[in-house]
Design a protein around this motif. Structure first.
Motif, PDB file in Angstrom:
ATOM      1  N   LEU A  76      51.677   0.799  -4.983  1.00 34.06           N
ATOM      2  CA  LEU A  76      53.131   0.661  -5.016  1.00 34.06           C
ATOM      3  C   LEU A  76      53.813   1.812  -5.732  1.00 34.06           C
ATOM      4  N   PHE A  77      53.348   2.130  -6.936  1.00 35.96           N
ATOM      5  CA  PHE A  77      54.055   3.106  -7.756  1.00 35.96           C
ATOM      6  C   PHE A  77      53.912   4.530  -7.234  1.00 35.96           C
ATOM      7  N   THR A  78      52.770   4.833  -6.625  1.00 32.54           N
ATOM      8  CA  THR A  78      52.620   6.162  -6.020  1.00 32.54           C
ATOM      9  C   THR A  78      53.579   6.311  -4.855  1.00 32.54           C
ATOM     10  N   GLY A  79      53.639   5.299  -4.003  1.00 28.13           N
ATOM     11  CA  GLY A  79      54.571   5.344  -2.876  1.00 28.13           C
ATOM     12  C   GLY A  79      56.016   5.405  -3.315  1.00 28.13           C
ATOM     13  N   MET A  80      56.356   4.662  -4.348  1.00 24.12           N
ATOM     14  CA  MET A  80      57.727   4.662  -4.854  1.00 24.12           C
ATOM     15  C   MET A  80      58.100   6.019  -5.439  1.00 24.12           C
ATOM     16  N   THR A  81      57.133   6.686  -6.054  1.00 26.98           N
ATOM     17  CA  THR A  81      57.381   8.025  -6.592  1.00 26.98           C
ATOM     18  C   THR A  81      57.583   9.023  -5.457  1.00 26.98           C
ATOM     19  N   ILE A  82      56.779   8.910  -4.419  1.00 27.29           N
ATOM     20  CA  ILE A  82      56.950   9.773  -3.245  1.00 27.29           C
ATOM     21  C   ILE A  82      58.338   9.570  -2.639  1.00 27.29           C
ATOM     22  N   PHE A  83      58.765   8.311  -2.581  1.00 31.66           N
ATOM     23  CA  PHE A  83      60.102   7.997  -2.078  1.00 31.66           C
ATOM     24  C   PHE A  83      61.174   8.704  -2.911  1.00 31.66           C
ATOM     25  N   LEU A  84      61.041   8.659  -4.223  1.00 32.74           N
ATOM     26  CA  LEU A  84      62.014   9.305  -5.101  1.00 32.74           C
ATOM     27  C   LEU A  84      62.034  10.819  -4.892  1.00 32.74           C
ATOM     28  N   LEU A  85      60.858  11.400  -4.739  1.00 32.13           N
ATOM     29  CA  LEU A  85      60.769  12.846  -4.513  1.00 32.13           C
ATOM     30  C   LEU A  85      61.428  13.234  -3.198  1.00 32.13           C
ATOM     31  N   ILE A  86      61.166  12.441  -2.150  1.00 36.57           N
ATOM     32  CA  ILE A  86      61.776  12.715  -0.845  1.00 36.57           C
ATOM     33  C   ILE A  86      63.297  12.615  -0.947  1.00 36.57           C
ATOM     34  N   SER A  87      63.775  11.572  -1.612  1.00 38.07           N
ATOM     35  CA  SER A  87      65.224  11.380  -1.744  1.00 38.07           C
ATOM     36  C   SER A  87      65.869  12.481  -2.575  1.00 38.07           C
ATOM     37  N   THR A  88      65.109  13.061  -3.486  1.00 41.57           N
ATOM     38  CA  THR A  88      65.630  14.128  -4.336  1.00 41.57           C
ATOM     39  C   THR A  88      65.747  15.443  -3.581  1.00 41.57           C
ATOM     40  N   VAL A  89      64.700  15.801  -2.846  1.00 32.46           N
ATOM     41  CA  VAL A  89      64.697  17.093  -2.138  1.00 32.46           C
ATOM     42  C   VAL A  89      65.277  16.999  -0.736  1.00 32.46           C
ATOM     43  N   PHE A  90      65.372  15.778  -0.215  1.00 34.03           N
ATOM     44  CA  PHE A  90      65.889  15.582   1.135  1.00 34.03           C
ATOM     45  C   PHE A  90      66.856  14.387   1.121  1.00 34.03           C
ATOM     46  N   PRO A  91      68.044  14.580   0.548  1.00 33.96           N
ATOM     47  CA  PRO A  91      69.022  13.483   0.480  1.00 33.96           C
ATOM     48  C   PRO A  91      69.300  12.915   1.871  1.00 33.96           C
ATOM     49  N   ASN A  92      69.256  11.607   1.985  1.00 37.81           N
ATOM     50  CA  ASN A  92      69.404  10.993   3.298  1.00 37.81           C
ATOM     51  C   ASN A  92      70.200   9.696   3.210  1.00 37.81           C
ATOM     52  N   GLY A  93      70.676   9.252   4.362  1.00 33.90           N
ATOM     53  CA  GLY A  93      71.457   8.022   4.386  1.00 33.90           C
ATOM     54  C   GLY A  93      71.659   7.521   5.800  1.00 33.90           C
ATOM     55  N   LEU A  94      72.401   6.430   5.918  1.00 32.44           N
ATOM     56  CA  LEU A  94      72.618   5.782   7.208  1.00 32.44           C
ATOM     57  C   LEU A  94      74.100   5.630   7.504  1.00 32.44           C
ATOM     58  N   MET A  95      74.389   5.438   8.796  1.00 35.28           N
ATOM     59  CA  MET A  95      75.743   5.047   9.225  1.00 35.28           C
ATOM     60  C   MET A  95      75.590   3.914  10.239  1.00 35.28           C
ATOM     61  N   LEU A  96      74.836   2.897   9.856  1.00 32.66           N
ATOM     62  CA  LEU A  96      74.528   1.789  10.763  1.00 32.66           C
ATOM     63  C   LEU A  96      75.269   0.502  10.429  1.00 32.66           C
ATOM     64  N   ARG A  97      75.744   0.378   9.230  1.00 32.39           N
ATOM     65  CA  ARG A  97      76.337  -0.885   8.791  1.00 32.39           C
ATOM     66  C   ARG A  97      77.610  -1.225   9.572  1.00 32.39           C
ATOM     67  N   PRO A  98      77.724  -2.468  10.001  1.00 35.23           N
ATOM     68  CA  PRO A  98      78.951  -2.885  10.704  1.00 35.23           C
ATOM     69  C   PRO A  98      80.128  -2.936   9.739  1.00 35.23           C
ATOM     70  N   THR A  99      81.300  -2.651  10.251  1.00 31.92           N
ATOM     71  CA  THR A  99      82.515  -2.712   9.429  1.00 31.92           C
ATOM     72  C   THR A  99      83.272  -4.019   9.653  1.00 31.92           C
ATOM     73  N   THR A 100      82.982  -4.667  10.782  1.00 33.84           N
ATOM     74  CA  THR A 100      83.556  -5.987  11.070  1.00 33.84           C
ATOM     75  C   THR A 100      82.423  -6.920  11.469  1.00 33.84           C
ATOM     76  N   PHE A 101      82.648  -8.217  11.307  1.00 29.37           N
ATOM     77  CA  PHE A 101      81.613  -9.199  11.591  1.00 29.37           C
ATOM     78  C   PHE A 101      82.131 -10.253  12.566  1.00 29.37           C
ATOM     79  N   VAL A 102      81.296 -10.576  13.536  1.00 27.99           N
ATOM     80  CA  VAL A 102      81.666 -11.552  14.560  1.00 27.99           C
ATOM     81  C   VAL A 102      81.820 -12.937  13.964  1.00 27.99           C
ATOM     82  N   ARG A 103      80.941 -13.277  13.039  1.00 29.43           N
ATOM     83  CA  ARG A 103      80.958 -14.610  12.429  1.00 29.43           C
ATOM     84  C   ARG A 103      81.406 -14.524  10.970  1.00 29.43           C
TER      85      ARG A 103
END
Length: 219
Positions: free
Chosen positions: A88-115
């Protein structure tokens, strides 16, 4: 004093959990500073996956799932605990390193909801608390796989088939939840799976081979 000393000796492997003081400040820093100029992760498959708010339930159960499994190995299986936390901790550290050198994100979240229901309200709370940045690879997915691997390799838990099956089903729902809640792209999920496969080889397969080799030498 004797009881305290005995407890410290018995649970000396607790030092591993100090990793939280590395992970959390680093993660919080990224959450606060990766706000613009990040790479947008997207797959055409993301557009085909509908938003389903009911998946908020297994998504939130992830936190309990991880804590319970780590606690189980902490108190009952020290070698298994070391393998699990290394995974777990090795993978989590790799995740942090990736996020540090390769900032990333999403634009998938809905802005309105049907229900309009309690599950949508829970999703809105999740969106407000968790940014849509620092998503690759998905730690929800990676850690879910990690604890399932630990459970599968536990000699004791092999006696409780129901527990194993329930754990695998919950992990599967959690992985699906990351995509159906639009918290992660398919790319994030696949990245976590690939990282899990690599870590499995390093932590479990390699260690098992070493243990077998040592056993043969002792015969």
């Amino acid at each position: 004093m004797n009881k305290i000393g005995a407890a410290l000796k018995k649970y000396k492997h607790a030092w591993v959990l100090l990793y939280v003081f590395i992970y959390m400040p680093w993660f919080v820093y990224l959450e606060r500073h990766v706000t613009t100029g990040y790479y947008i992760i997207h797959s055409s498959l993301d557009d085909k996956i509908p938003f389903v708010e009911y998946f908020i339930v297994p998504y939130c159960l992830w936190f309990i799932f991880i804590v319970v499994v780590v606690a189980y190995f902490f108190f009952t299986d020290v070698p298994g605990f070391y393998k699990l936390t290394t995974f777990l901790f090795t993978g989590m550290t790799i995740f942090l390193l990736i996020s540090t050198v390769f900032p990333n994100g999403l634009m998938l979240r809905p802005t309105t909801f049907v229900r309009d229901n309690v599950f949508v309200d829970m999703v809105k709370m999740l969106y407000a608390a968790d940014t849509s940045t620092n998503v690759f690879p998905s730690i929800h997915v990676f850690n879910s796989i990690g604890v399932c691997v630990a459970i599968a390799h536990s000699d004791k838990l092999k006696e409780y088939r129901g527990v194993q099956i329930a754990s695998y089903c919950l992990a599967g729902l959690i992985i699906l939840a990351t995509m159906f809640l639009k918290q992660h792209s398919v790319v994030d999920v696949m990245g976590a799976i690939v990282m899990s496969l690599i870590m499995y080889q390093v932590v479990y397969v390699t260690e098992t081979r070493k243990e077998r080799r040592i056993s043969r030498q002792m015969i």
